[in-house]
Design a protein around this motif. Structure first.
Motif, PDB file in Angstrom:
ATOM      1  N   LEU A 377      37.612  -2.399  27.866  1.00 52.06           N
ATOM      2  CA  LEU A 377      37.982  -1.134  27.243  1.00 52.06           C
ATOM      3  C   LEU A 377      39.499  -1.014  27.116  1.00 52.06           C
ATOM      4  O   LEU A 377      40.012  -0.597  26.064  1.00 52.06           O
ATOM      5  N   PHE A 378      40.224  -1.400  28.170  1.00 49.15           N
ATOM      6  CA  PHE A 378      41.674  -1.233  28.165  1.00 49.15           C
ATOM      7  C   PHE A 378      42.398  -2.348  27.406  1.00 49.15           C
ATOM      8  O   PHE A 378      43.395  -2.092  26.726  1.00 49.15           O
ATOM      9  N   ASP A 379      41.915  -3.583  27.545  1.00 49.30           N
ATOM     10  CA  ASP A 379      42.619  -4.721  26.952  1.00 49.30           C
ATOM     11  C   ASP A 379      42.278  -4.935  25.485  1.00 49.30           C
ATOM     12  O   ASP A 379      43.125  -5.381  24.710  1.00 49.30           O
ATOM     13  N   THR A 380      41.035  -4.662  25.099  1.00 46.10           N
ATOM     14  CA  THR A 380      40.597  -4.865  23.705  1.00 46.10           C
ATOM     15  C   THR A 380      39.803  -3.649  23.239  1.00 46.10           C
ATOM     16  O   THR A 380      38.585  -3.730  23.035  1.00 46.10           O
ATOM     17  N   PRO A 381      40.462  -2.508  23.054  1.00 47.06           N
ATOM     18  CA  PRO A 381      39.739  -1.291  22.656  1.00 47.06           C
ATOM     19  C   PRO A 381      38.963  -1.457  21.359  1.00 47.06           C
ATOM     20  O   PRO A 381      37.897  -0.850  21.184  1.00 47.06           O
ATOM     21  N   GLU A 382      39.474  -2.305  20.450  1.00 53.06           N
ATOM     22  CA  GLU A 382      38.801  -2.461  19.151  1.00 53.06           C
ATOM     23  C   GLU A 382      37.441  -3.135  19.271  1.00 53.06           C
ATOM     24  O   GLU A 382      36.598  -3.012  18.369  1.00 53.06           O
ATOM     25  N   LYS A 383      37.197  -3.849  20.369  1.00 50.02           N
ATOM     26  CA  LYS A 383      35.892  -4.465  20.581  1.00 50.02           C
ATOM     27  C   LYS A 383      34.878  -3.492  21.171  1.00 50.02           C
ATOM     28  O   LYS A 383      33.679  -3.722  21.091  1.00 50.02           O
ATOM     29  N   VAL A 384      35.386  -2.429  21.774  1.00 56.47           N
ATOM     30  CA  VAL A 384      34.505  -1.397  22.323  1.00 56.47           C
ATOM     31  C   VAL A 384      34.242  -0.312  21.279  1.00 56.47           C
ATOM     32  O   VAL A 384      33.104   0.128  21.087  1.00 56.47           O
ATOM     33  N   PHE A 385      35.301   0.097  20.591  1.00 60.92           N
ATOM     34  CA  PHE A 385      35.185   1.104  19.526  1.00 60.92           C
ATOM     35  C   PHE A 385      35.472   0.407  18.190  1.00 60.92           C
ATOM     36  O   PHE A 385      36.627   0.196  17.830  1.00 60.92           O
ATOM     37  N   THR A 386      34.421   0.033  17.506  1.00 61.09           N
ATOM     38  CA  THR A 386      34.569  -0.756  16.274  1.00 61.09           C
ATOM     39  C   THR A 386      35.361  -0.016  15.205  1.00 61.09           C
ATOM     40  O   THR A 386      35.930  -0.647  14.307  1.00 61.09           O
ATOM     41  N   SER A 387      35.425   1.309  15.294  1.00 57.45           N
ATOM     42  CA  SER A 387      36.177   2.069  14.297  1.00 57.45           C
ATOM     43  C   SER A 387      37.674   1.773  14.373  1.00 57.45           C
ATOM     44  O   SER A 387      38.420   2.058  13.439  1.00 57.45           O
ATOM     45  N   LEU A 388      38.109   1.190  15.503  1.00 56.88           N
ATOM     46  CA  LEU A 388      39.527   0.868  15.674  1.00 56.88           C
ATOM     47  C   LEU A 388      39.877  -0.531  15.177  1.00 56.88           C
ATOM     48  O   LEU A 388      41.043  -0.926  15.193  1.00 56.88           O
ATOM     49  N   ALA A 389      38.860  -1.284  14.744  1.00 51.54           N
ATOM     50  CA  ALA A 389      39.076  -2.698  14.397  1.00 51.54           C
ATOM     51  C   ALA A 389      40.036  -2.877  13.228  1.00 51.54           C
ATOM     52  O   ALA A 389      40.720  -3.904  13.126  1.00 51.54           O
ATOM     53  N   SER A 390      40.121  -1.898  12.350  1.00 50.78           N
ATOM     54  CA  SER A 390      40.971  -2.034  11.166  1.00 50.78           C
ATOM     55  C   SER A 390      42.400  -1.557  11.389  1.00 50.78           C
ATOM     56  O   SER A 390      43.230  -1.637  10.492  1.00 50.78           O
ATOM     57  N   MET A 391      42.681  -1.059  12.574  1.00 52.12           N
ATOM     58  CA  MET A 391      44.018  -0.538  12.849  1.00 52.12           C
ATOM     59  C   MET A 391      45.058  -1.653  12.853  1.00 52.12           C
ATOM     60  O   MET A 391      44.787  -2.769  13.287  1.00 52.12           O
ATOM     61  N   LYS A 392      46.244  -1.331  12.341  1.00 45.95           N
ATOM     62  CA  LYS A 392      47.370  -2.253  12.363  1.00 45.95           C
ATOM     63  C   LYS A 392      48.576  -1.539  12.963  1.00 45.95           C
ATOM     64  O   LYS A 392      48.973  -0.483  12.458  1.00 45.95           O
ATOM     65  N   PRO A 393      49.150  -2.052  14.013  1.00 38.94           N
ATOM     66  CA  PRO A 393      48.712  -3.226  14.780  1.00 38.94           C
ATOM     67  C   PRO A 393      47.423  -2.948  15.534  1.00 38.94           C
ATOM     68  O   PRO A 393      47.057  -1.793  15.743  1.00 38.94           O
ATOM     69  N   ALA A 394      46.751  -4.015  15.943  1.00 41.61           N
ATOM     70  CA  ALA A 394      45.513  -3.874  16.686  1.00 41.61           C
ATOM     71  C   ALA A 394      45.793  -3.152  18.008  1.00 41.61           C
ATOM     72  O   ALA A 394      46.838  -3.371  18.628  1.00 41.61           O
ATOM     73  N   PRO A 395      44.872  -2.294  18.450  1.00 42.11           N
ATOM     74  CA  PRO A 395      45.084  -1.596  19.738  1.00 42.11           C
ATOM     75  C   PRO A 395      45.382  -2.541  20.898  1.00 42.11           C
ATOM     76  O   PRO A 395      46.165  -2.206  21.785  1.00 42.11           O
ATOM     77  N   SER A 396      44.762  -3.728  20.894  1.00 46.56           N
ATOM     78  CA  SER A 396      45.006  -4.673  21.980  1.00 46.56           C
ATOM     79  C   SER A 396      46.444  -5.177  21.991  1.00 46.56           C
ATOM     80  O   SER A 396      46.958  -5.584  23.026  1.00 46.56           O
TER      81      SER A 396
END
Length: 619
Positions: A377-396
């Protein structure tokens, strides 16, 4: 020896009493700052101007051409570090920097490591020492000071008397059973920092609180941080973490029963240890049985957490019905001042709950932080919340940015016989500032502060005062970690390890001590397993013993090296505010470490060759 300070007697309604924060300055004058500045500037200049390698640099494990001479030279940084601490009694920050200078000199001049690679390796190690290890102890000390300043620690201290007033049993409950929970949930110095701080608050002397916390934090280490050492071992050996964890679970339970007896023997002496043997047996067996069952029938992840909870519950329940004939105080048993087995603390249940609440919050938060779900959850939020996958830069990239170490990452190669084929060593510093255990501890401290009614400004002021207070300890840990990382990337660790591998049929014993050496060098059972796991497998196959056994033996032998690794000793001295006495702590625990590691080696030797112990080896 100085007596531990008594927490201030206040009520929860009293304003925050900021403890007297005297800086931990083990030396007077500007010399420490000048010396450290010169070393740091020198390393940075070497990193900028030094010659680097254009192609991956192969480690050479016998640069002299005589393995025993190469081994002696490879041990120089370790000898310098430990001897300056324990024999010459040089302050820890000087000792660490002297060890680092020695490591750089040996790596560059003898092992022919490129200058830029060596200096960047030292910088990498220093940052790793600060994050996550230094970050843990900083925030543990901050939380301890926060609770101490509100007066709740005195209520906690007195509430323990309703369980037992015998300090031997308090030590057993806090250092062994409670500490094992923090080892299982977080590892990386957390259990020593927490238990040493608790013991000093309960009135134990600094050397007792430091050394005994280190001795207690042994048997659980192989499954620390939710099984991280076993998982690391699995990656480098090719065996599953299930089978390696199960094999370790057939070695360590013997020591889970032994360590409580050893711990109280070191504290009170043999005769007074025997007086409380039923409680020691209950605590040890209640830990050892779940340790075996969970490791063999579930996996390595929750071994310590389950075993620690069982041990704490069994011991507390047992002490409701049993107590020793003589009750030990902080200075032993004094017949003229007879003590009751259990005291009446005079505090209401809500007051006791409030006193324990910060530590309960710490347990819950640290456990959540340590789970795989929490880390993901903390290191790769985009893998937990798929809605964040398109964010730039990636949450991770924000929560856990990765920084490849220039001149080191994939530019150093391990070569046979340490590995099967030349293998580049990755060197990527992941600044996972959210998922670090120290961040979880900081969150727990802040939550506790709000619950206790501490103003935000006062909490910030106290945190900054804590940074200033432990500044030398943070520098020391960074330098010591730089020494450990340097021995790894230069190949000095493998040179020493190969000397153990030359022992033939005695290898099961000395291979176990190799794990002990690895943890003593790196401060981490995980790092020791990653360093020597492949070598253990190769050596075991060559002499005809089980590589699964020797892989697990590396981790199990390593747990006894945890009490003498330099980082753990500095964590203990910082938690007890006994700055500048790291050499005394090392001398206190050293022979305990050697003796217990040797016993693990003897057991592994018997499991390799002697029936019926051979039946404990998994195929």
């Amino acid at each position: 020896m100085e007596q531990a300070p008594t927490p201030p007697a206040t009520t929860d309604d009293s304003p925050l009493l900021t403890p007297s924060l005297t800086a931990n300055t083990p030396t007077k004058g500007p010399w420490a700052a000048i010396f450290m500045s010169v070393v740091v500037i020198g390393i940075v200049v070497m990193a900028i101007m030094g010659e680097g390698a254009s192609t991956p640099w192969n480690q050479n494990y016998d640069p002299i051409g005589a393995w025993w001479v190469s081994t002696l030279i490879a041990s120089i940084p370790v000898v310098v570090l430990l001897a300056s601490l324990a024999i010459f009694r040089i302050p820890a920050h000087y000792s660490a920097l002297l060890g680092l200078i020695a490591a750089l000199a040996v790596a560059i001049l003898v092992f022919h490591m490129p200058v830029k690679t060596a200096s960047m390796t030292a910088i990498y190690g220093a940052f790793y020492g600060m994050f996550p290890i230094g970050w843990i102890i900083l925030n543990v000390i901050f939380m301890y000071q926060l609770v101490l300043g509100t007066g709740r620690f005195k209520v906690l201290q007195e509430s323990l008397t309703s369980i037992t007033q015998d300090t031997r049993l308090q030590l057993l409950l806090v250092a062994f059973s409670f500490g094992a929970f923090f080892e299982g949930a977080a590892g990386f110095g957390t259990p020593v920092a927490v238990t040493a701080a608790l013991l000093i608050g309960l009135g134990f002397r600094p050397l007792q609180a430091s050394g005994l916390s280190l001795i207690a934090n042994t048997a659980p280490v192989a499954y620390g941080a939710l099984g991280t050492p076993i998982i690391g071992l699995a990656k480098v050996t090719g065996y599953s973490e299930i089978i390696l964890g199960a094999q370790a679970g057939r070695i360590l339970p013997f020591f889970s029963v032994l360590v409580p007896f050893w711990l109280i023997w070191a504290y009170a002496g043999f005769a007074d240890m025997v007086e409380i043997w039923p409680a020691l047996l209950v605590a040890g067996v209640a830990f050892a049985i779940p340790q075996f069952l969970v490791s063999n029938y579930h996996g390595p992840w929750l071994v310590d957490v389950v075993a620690a909870i069982c041990s704490m519950a069994a011991l507390v329940l047992f002490l409701k019905f049993w107590h020793p004939k003589k009750i030990w105080g902080l200075d032993g048993h004094d017949a003229s001042t007879a003590r009751q087995a259990r005291g009446t603390h005079g505090h209401s249940t809500p007051e006791v709950v409030k006193a324990w609440m910060p530590w309960l919050i710490l347990c819950v938060v640290v456990f959540c932080w340590g789970t795989q779900t929490g880390k993901k959850l903390f290191d790769t939020p985009e893998k937990v919340f798929t809605s964040l996958a398109s964010m730039k830069p990636a949450p991770s990239d924000i929560t856990a940015p990765k920084f490849p170490v220039t001149g080191v990452n994939n530019m150093v190669q391990r070569v046979p016989p340490v590995v099967v084929k030349p293998t580049p060593e990755a060197a990527v510093f992941t600044f996972n500032w959210v998922s670090m255990t120290g961040s979880g501890i900081l969150v727990a401290a802040l939550i506790s502060g709000f619950i206790m009614g501490v103003p935000v400004g006062k909490m910030f002021s106290l945190w900054w005062s804590t940074v200033w207070r432990v500044r030398f300890s943070l520098i020391t840990i960074s330098a010591m970690m730089a020494v450990g990382i340097m021995t790894r990337y230069s190949g000095m660790d493998a040179t020493m390890g190969l000397a153990f591998a030359r022992t033939g049929h005695l290898y099961p014993f000395f291979g176990t001590l190799l794990g002990w050496l690895g943890v003593a060098l790196t401060g981490s059972d995980t790092s020791s397993n990653v360093l020597f796991g492949s070598l253990q497998k190769i050596s075991a196959q060559q002499i005809g013993v089980s590589p699964i056994l020797m892989g697990a033996a590396n981790s199990c032998g390593g747990v006894m090296g945890k009490m003498i690794d330099a980082q753990s000793i500095v964590v203990a001295s910082t938690a007890t505010e006994w700055f500048g006495h790291e050499g005394e702590i090392l001398r206190f625990v050293f022979w305990h470490s050697i003796a217990l590691a040797s016993l693990v080696g003897i057991l592994v030797f018997c499991m390799a060759y002697v029936y019926p112990f051979t039946e404990l080896v998994l195929k």
